[in-house]
Design a protein around this motif. Structure first.
Motif, PDB file in Angstrom:
ATOM      1  N   VAL A   6       0.918  -1.133  -0.002  1.00 38.99           N
ATOM      2  CA  VAL A   6       0.050   0.041   0.040  1.00 38.99           C
ATOM      3  C   VAL A   6       0.811   1.217   0.007  1.00 38.99           C
ATOM      4  CG1 VAL A   6      -1.580   1.238   1.251  1.00 38.99           C
ATOM      5  CG2 VAL A   6      -1.798  -1.079   1.236  1.00 38.99           C
ATOM      6  N   THR A   7       0.709   2.200  -0.916  1.00 34.87           N
ATOM      7  CA  THR A   7       1.520   3.264  -1.172  1.00 34.87           C
ATOM      8  C   THR A   7       1.443   4.090   0.222  1.00 34.87           C
ATOM      9  OG1 THR A   7       1.328   3.253  -3.461  1.00 34.87           O
ATOM     10  CG2 THR A   7       2.124   5.120  -2.462  1.00 34.87           C
ATOM     11  N   PRO A   8       2.264   4.480   0.902  1.00 36.27           N
ATOM     12  CA  PRO A   8       2.141   5.271   2.140  1.00 36.27           C
ATOM     13  C   PRO A   8       2.005   6.858   1.870  1.00 36.27           C
ATOM     14  CG  PRO A   8       4.462   4.351   2.204  1.00 36.27           C
ATOM     15  CD  PRO A   8       3.864   4.282   1.085  1.00 36.27           C
ATOM     16  N   THR A   9       0.984   7.397   2.607  1.00 36.45           N
ATOM     17  CA  THR A   9       0.504   8.864   2.338  1.00 36.45           C
ATOM     18  C   THR A   9       1.423   9.721   2.971  1.00 36.45           C
ATOM     19  OG1 THR A   9      -0.793   8.742   4.176  1.00 36.45           O
ATOM     20  CG2 THR A   9      -1.809   8.037   2.270  1.00 36.45           C
ATOM     21  N   HIS A  10       2.551   9.240   3.666  1.00 37.56           N
ATOM     22  CA  HIS A  10       3.472  10.311   4.155  1.00 37.56           C
ATOM     23  C   HIS A  10       4.895   9.455   4.403  1.00 37.56           C
ATOM     24  CE1 HIS A  10       5.171  13.310   6.721  1.00 37.56           C
ATOM     25  NE2 HIS A  10       4.155  14.188   6.487  1.00 37.56           N
ATOM     26  N   SER A  11       5.786   9.994   4.303  1.00 42.15           N
ATOM     27  CA  SER A  11       7.149   9.506   4.245  1.00 42.15           C
ATOM     28  C   SER A  11       7.871   9.440   5.734  1.00 42.15           C
ATOM     29  CB  SER A  11       8.140   9.847   3.245  1.00 42.15           C
ATOM     30  OG  SER A  11       8.158  11.441   3.453  1.00 42.15           O
ATOM     31  N   SER A  12       7.052   9.798   6.395  1.00 44.50           N
ATOM     32  CA  SER A  12       7.801   9.793   8.068  1.00 44.50           C
ATOM     33  C   SER A  12       7.263   8.933   8.854  1.00 44.50           C
ATOM     34  CB  SER A  12       7.522  11.155   8.541  1.00 44.50           C
ATOM     35  OG  SER A  12       7.695  11.524   9.909  1.00 44.50           O
ATOM     36  N   ASN A  13       8.032   8.230   9.731  1.00 46.96           N
ATOM     37  CA  ASN A  13       7.583   7.176  10.630  1.00 46.96           C
ATOM     38  C   ASN A  13       6.773   7.972  11.792  1.00 46.96           C
ATOM     39  OD1 ASN A  13       8.623   4.593   9.816  1.00 46.96           O
ATOM     40  ND2 ASN A  13      10.716   5.228  10.538  1.00 46.96           N
ATOM     41  N   GLN A  14       7.466   9.118  12.234  1.00 46.06           N
ATOM     42  CA  GLN A  14       6.994   9.955  13.359  1.00 46.06           C
ATOM     43  C   GLN A  14       5.680  10.086  12.994  1.00 46.06           C
ATOM     44  OE1 GLN A  14       8.622  10.074  16.100  1.00 46.06           O
ATOM     45  NE2 GLN A  14       6.669  10.522  17.064  1.00 46.06           N
ATOM     46  N   TYR A  15       5.096  10.594  11.582  1.00 47.13           N
ATOM     47  CA  TYR A  15       3.849  11.078  11.294  1.00 47.13           C
ATOM     48  C   TYR A  15       2.691  10.208  11.583  1.00 47.13           C
ATOM     49  CZ  TYR A  15      -0.050  11.832   8.077  1.00 47.13           C
ATOM     50  OH  TYR A  15      -1.329  11.723   7.571  1.00 47.13           O
ATOM     51  N   TYR A  16       3.175   8.873  11.455  1.00 47.81           N
ATOM     52  CA  TYR A  16       2.276   7.818  11.479  1.00 47.81           C
ATOM     53  C   TYR A  16       2.154   7.393  13.177  1.00 47.81           C
ATOM     54  CZ  TYR A  16       1.847   7.000   6.640  1.00 47.81           C
ATOM     55  OH  TYR A  16       1.522   7.249   5.409  1.00 47.81           O
ATOM     56  N   LEU A  17       3.404   7.412  13.789  1.00 48.02           N
ATOM     57  CA  LEU A  17       3.437   6.973  15.311  1.00 48.02           C
ATOM     58  C   LEU A  17       2.574   8.274  15.960  1.00 48.02           C
ATOM     59  CD1 LEU A  17       7.118   6.209  15.464  1.00 48.02           C
ATOM     60  CD2 LEU A  17       5.387   4.711  15.897  1.00 48.02           C
ATOM     61  N   ASP A  18       2.558   9.358  15.514  1.00 46.46           N
ATOM     62  CA  ASP A  18       1.919  10.668  16.230  1.00 46.46           C
ATOM     63  C   ASP A  18       0.346  10.137  15.972  1.00 46.46           C
ATOM     64  OD1 ASP A  18       4.190  11.787  17.102  1.00 46.46           O
ATOM     65  OD2 ASP A  18       4.228  13.425  15.334  1.00 46.46           O
TER      66      ASP A  18
END
Length: 452
Positions: A6-18
């Motif tokens: 699935v293509t991520p909508t954002h390239s930051s780990n922290q974005y998804y963790l937040d």
């Protein structure tokens, strides 16, 4: 077969963790120690949304026997999806279930049958204990310190770790804990063969002593290798004595193989190292090829259920059965139990060599690809058995350093002081070499961070 993520909508780990922190309960645990957002995975390798490549020595806490997205498993899943078969069938049979049942029963003596439970190992341990009580008409259960059997009320009552119990009252009554042999931290303070012999004698005497204070139990439940308890293998003579005594007194012997099963220990099931046959075997994790499934293997003598005596909506997971069948075939056709034995011996040997350089490695143990490294503070005085105090701060720092060096693994044992390595049973020699290399660098980094 390639994986299309699935293509991520954002390239930051922290974005998804937040976002995860905002949307999920405080109960989440792994993201606190392994702070990444996974984009794709293949075999031993996990890739986060930032493109980092990790070696996964956690493998779904032992669920992914063949690693991530094994081609044979993916093909089996796609075949089921394309076939028109319902994804869940309660306990109604299908050709997929029939083939899986036959293959799984082939791992047990001919007088065994299967019971499909709810989708987790905790569901299966609950069912196993209920069955033992139904068969014997007795109520009590013997479990062992350090054991882990799940987080539901009944399974948690039989689990050794106290942290999850302290605020939860009214757990299942009638659980008697007994000490489990531990080569490095003998519960009797004896160590070595003396400790094993004493615990072996103690179990038999406890059951047969008319003044023990505990009535005859319905069941004894244990792991042949304690997983969450710190990767502690049970000695052969101790397991054999437990089998002898339980058979003599018609006590149902339940072996929890949720984590150690399916070739991880170098044999199909860890109890086979002791040349015993339990009455009930609890299976989950790898049994479903990475998908939710839990199964009991039961000696027909103890199959005391009446129809619908124990049910569960999701006991008919067809995708899990198709995936589990492929896991069984891959284990057999590619001799993966032997691979687990060989690669596990290599890992333990190489990590043991590091003990001369890193005194914080107190003990290296395990069987097959189920391995534990006990982290200690060798600067402090050893006990009467020569064992050093545990160092939980350093163990946590090692896990963090491993993550920074792109190596995913978990801790376990008392105080979280055992580094656990649960890589897929498909791991190659070259991959093991790289695991050891990254682990050594992580030791260096953690020691510098904690001890300077």
């Amino acid at each position: 077969m390639s994986v299309t993520p699935v293509t991520p909508t954002h390239s930051s780990n922290q974005y998804y963790l937040d976002r995860q922190e905002l949307m999920e309960s405080n109960v989440r645990s792994y993201p606190r120690k392994l702070p990444l957002a996974i984009a794709k995975a293949q075999g031993l390798h996990v890739y986060d949304v930032e493109g980092n490549d990790y070696l996964d020595c956690l493998a779904g806490a032992g669920t992914l026997a063949l690693g991530h997205n094994h081609p044979a498993v993916l093909e089996a899943l796609q075949d089921v999806l394309a076939s028109g078969l319902p994804l869940h069938t309660l306990d109604i049979t299908t050709p997929v279930k029939d083939a899986f049942t036959e293959a799984l029963l082939g791992c047990f003596p001919k007088d065994f049958v299967l019971q499909f439970c709810g989708p987790t190992g905790a569901d299966a341990t609950e069912a196993a204990v209920k069955l033992a009580k139904t068969y014997t008409g007795r109520d009590n259960v013997i479990a062992f310190s350090g054991g882990y059997h799940g987080m539901t009320h009944g399974s948690l009552a039989m689990t050794g770790n106290l942290s999850a119990k302290e605020k939860v009252g009214n757990l299942m009554a009638g659980v008697q804990f007994m000490p489990y042999p531990h080569e490095y931290r003998c519960p009797l303070g004896l160590g070595g063969d003396k400790g094993v012999d004493a615990l072996t004698y103690y179990f038999e005497n406890f059951i047969e002593d008319v003044e023990s204070g505990v009535v005859k139990p319905a069941a004894v439940i244990l792991e042949a290798i304690q997983g969450e308890g710190g990767v502690v293998p049970a000695p052969k003579k101790w397991l054999q004595k437990i089998r002898e005594v339980t058979a003599k007194h018609d006590i149902v012997l339940i072996l929890d193989e949720v984590q150690a099963g399916f070739a991880r220990s170098g044999k199909m099931f860890a109890y086979q190292h002791a040349d015993i046959i339990p009455d009930v075997v609890v299976m989950s994790k790898a049994v479903g090829g990475g998908l939710p499934l839990a199964v009991l293997a039961i000696n027909k003598k103890f199959d005391a259920w009446l129809p619908a005596g124990h049910t569960g909506t999701f006991r008919g997971n067809q995708l899990a059965m198709a995936a589990g069948l492929k896991v069984l075939e891959e284990i057999k056709n590619n001799n993966l139990a032997e691979n687990a034995h060989i690669q596990g011996e290599f890992l333990r040997s190489e990590i043991s060599k590091l003990q001369a350089e890193f005194g914080c490695i107190g003990h290296v143990r395990g069987r097959g690809l189920m391995n534990g490294i006990e982290i200690v503070d060798e600067r402090k005085a050893a006990d009467s058995m020569g064992s050093y105090p545990a160092d939980s701060e350093l163990a946590a720092a090692i896990q963090t350093a491993c993550f920074n060096n792109k190596l995913l693994l978990e801790k376990g044992g008392r105080g979280g002081t055992v580094i656990r390595i649960l890589c897929p049973i498909t791991i190659t020699h070259d991959e093991c070499v790289e695991v050891v290399k990254r682990f050594k660098q992580s030791l260096i980094d953690a020691l510098k961070a904690v001890r300077g």
